[in-house]
Scaffold this active site. Structure first.
Site, PDB file in Angstrom:
ATOM      1  N   ASP A  71       0.754  -1.147  -0.055  1.00 51.22           N
ATOM      2  CA  ASP A  71       0.046   0.053   0.007  1.00 51.22           C
ATOM      3  C   ASP A  71       1.116   1.293  -0.206  1.00 51.22           C
ATOM      4  OD1 ASP A  71      -2.884   1.119   0.642  1.00 51.22           O
ATOM      5  OD2 ASP A  71      -1.281   2.314   1.921  1.00 51.22           O
ATOM      6  N   ARG A 121      10.462   7.124  16.292  1.00 51.84           N
ATOM      7  CA  ARG A 121       9.373   8.129  15.495  1.00 51.84           C
ATOM      8  C   ARG A 121       8.960   9.452  16.313  1.00 51.84           C
ATOM      9  NH1 ARG A 121       4.556   5.043  12.839  1.00 51.84           N
ATOM     10  NH2 ARG A 121       6.296   3.879  12.095  1.00 51.84           N
ATOM     11  N   GLN A 170      12.276  -5.882  11.300  1.00 47.71           N
ATOM     12  CA  GLN A 170      10.804  -5.496  11.852  1.00 47.71           C
ATOM     13  C   GLN A 170       9.778  -6.419  10.826  1.00 47.71           C
ATOM     14  OE1 GLN A 170      11.432  -1.516  10.926  1.00 47.71           O
ATOM     15  NE2 GLN A 170      11.383  -0.927  13.294  1.00 47.71           N
ATOM     16  N   TYR A 181       2.568  10.564  -0.599  1.00 44.68           N
ATOM     17  CA  TYR A 181       3.685   9.955   0.404  1.00 44.68           C
ATOM     18  C   TYR A 181       5.024  10.525   0.026  1.00 44.68           C
ATOM     19  CZ  TYR A 181       0.409   6.759   2.485  1.00 44.68           C
ATOM     20  OH  TYR A 181      -0.822   6.401   3.177  1.00 44.68           O
ATOM     21  N   TRP A 206      -4.672   1.307   8.983  1.00 44.08           N
ATOM     22  CA  TRP A 206      -3.315   1.921   9.319  1.00 44.08           C
ATOM     23  C   TRP A 206      -3.122   2.245  10.844  1.00 44.08           C
ATOM     24  CZ3 TRP A 206      -2.538   7.173  11.145  1.00 44.08           C
ATOM     25  CH2 TRP A 206      -3.557   7.884  10.708  1.00 44.08           C
TER      26      TRP A 206
END
Length: 338
Positions: free
Chosen positions: A50, A229, A292, A55, A206
């Protein structure tokens, strides 16, 4: 290996762990690392990817296109979106007008290096464009073979109902919605999920790990970890800041023994939790490192028993957001770049 689920009331299947490249490709990690994570996802059995034109202002689509070069196209499910401003962000470089949708799909196909996308999604509701114009454009794209299915993102229950009715009238299916959903953000449960179940629409969710908060790495009373993050504006620091409250972080720490008893890591528990909802077809996960991905995919196929689900819900009861009215606050009330 990753299991598959049908998307809405269709015959189209997606991997229930879907790779998303929102804040990684084209911004957070270099292209080589991005390609490596995509290949790790493929090796782990993920075939659904996706992205969106917005982005990294189109760069993420370019990177994903490079990463899937040489793969059998028919074995992949490629999802992208249109709505937010892109390029020079002119008056027609945004929204869900026919012009922007047609320009959008052609640009996405070129950047991704494919002849069609499997799912083309309205990235928000456009209050300034008639929904009839938007849905007619989507219908034409389907008939042109540039997209096989149409979905949306963060639409309210009423918007989904209106869109599904027009799609049926125009002889195509609205099969999915892409909202934020996690054990800490449950606002879709009140109206969006029941309406979607009635209409034959699935959720592709999401932030199932609540921007990483449900990983347990953010500790109450402690500074956020360097390189996380929460310290990087390009990686969504503004999204995570509202969750970095001590009451939230203390509640999340209560999940550690629950995850341990279930034989799962904290991220795996968070992903498995959203996948227990039968209206969820896929959980979107991102990665800046291949390892990850290897950890996240282990949440696929996990069945959490009633006692475990109850323990999770009890631990987060006082901090989880459930107010369905929040679904009405997501789409800008005007043209996004105006």
């Amino acid at each position: 290996m990753v299991e598959y689920r049908y998307l809405g009331n269709s015959g189209f299947k997606v991997s229930e762990i879907t790779y998303g490249n929102w804040i990684t490709h084209g911004s957070q990690v270099d292209d080589g690392a991005a390609v490596a994570t995509v290949h790790a996802a493929l090796d782990a059995g993920i075939t659904t990817f996706d992205t969106a034109d917005t982005y990294a202002n189109t760069a993420a689509e370019v990177v994903l296109g490079k990463a899937i070069q040489g793969q059998r196209r028919e074995s992949l499910e490629i999802l992208t979106k249109v709505y937010w401003p892109i390029g020079p962000m002119g008056p027609n470089d945004q929204g869900l007008s026919r012009k922007h949708i047609m320009d959008g799909i052609n640009g996405s196909l070129k950047r991704l290096g494919v002849d069609y996308v499997d799912l083309y999604q309205a990235h928000r509701w456009d209050y300034e464009t008639p929904i009839e114009e938007t849905m007619q454009a989507f219908a034409d794209i389907v008939r042109q073979g540039k997209a096989l299915y149409i979905g949306v993102s963060e639409w309210t229950a009423e918007q989904l109902r209106e869109g599904a009715a027009l799609a049926a009238e125009l002889k195509f299916q609205l099969v999915s919605n892409q909202p934020q959903y996690s054990a800490l953000w449950r606002v879709i449960e009140e109206k969006v999920v029941p309406t979607s179940e009635e209409l034959g629409i699935s959720q592709i969710v999401w932030s199932p790990m609540a921007q990483g908060v449900l990983s347990g790495k953010y500790l109450p009373g402690q500074p956020v970890p360097e390189g996380s993050r929460a310290t990087d504006d390009k990686s969504g620091a503004q999204f995570i800041s509202r969750l970095l409250r001590d009451d939230v972080l203390e509640a999340v720490q209560k999940l550690k023994p629950i995850a341990s008893d279930a034989g799962l890591t904290m991220p795996q528990l968070a992903i498995a939790w959203v996948l227990q909802n039968p209206n969820v077809a896929a959980a979107l996960v991102g990665a800046s490192r291949p390892e990850q991905i290897a950890d996240n995919v282990k949440a696929s196929g996990v069945k959490l028993d009633a006692d475990t689900m109850a323990a999770i819900n009890d631990a987060l009861h006082d901090v989880a957001e459930r107010d369905g009215a929040k679904t009405y606050e997501v789409s800008p009330k005007g043209r996004p770049g105006a």
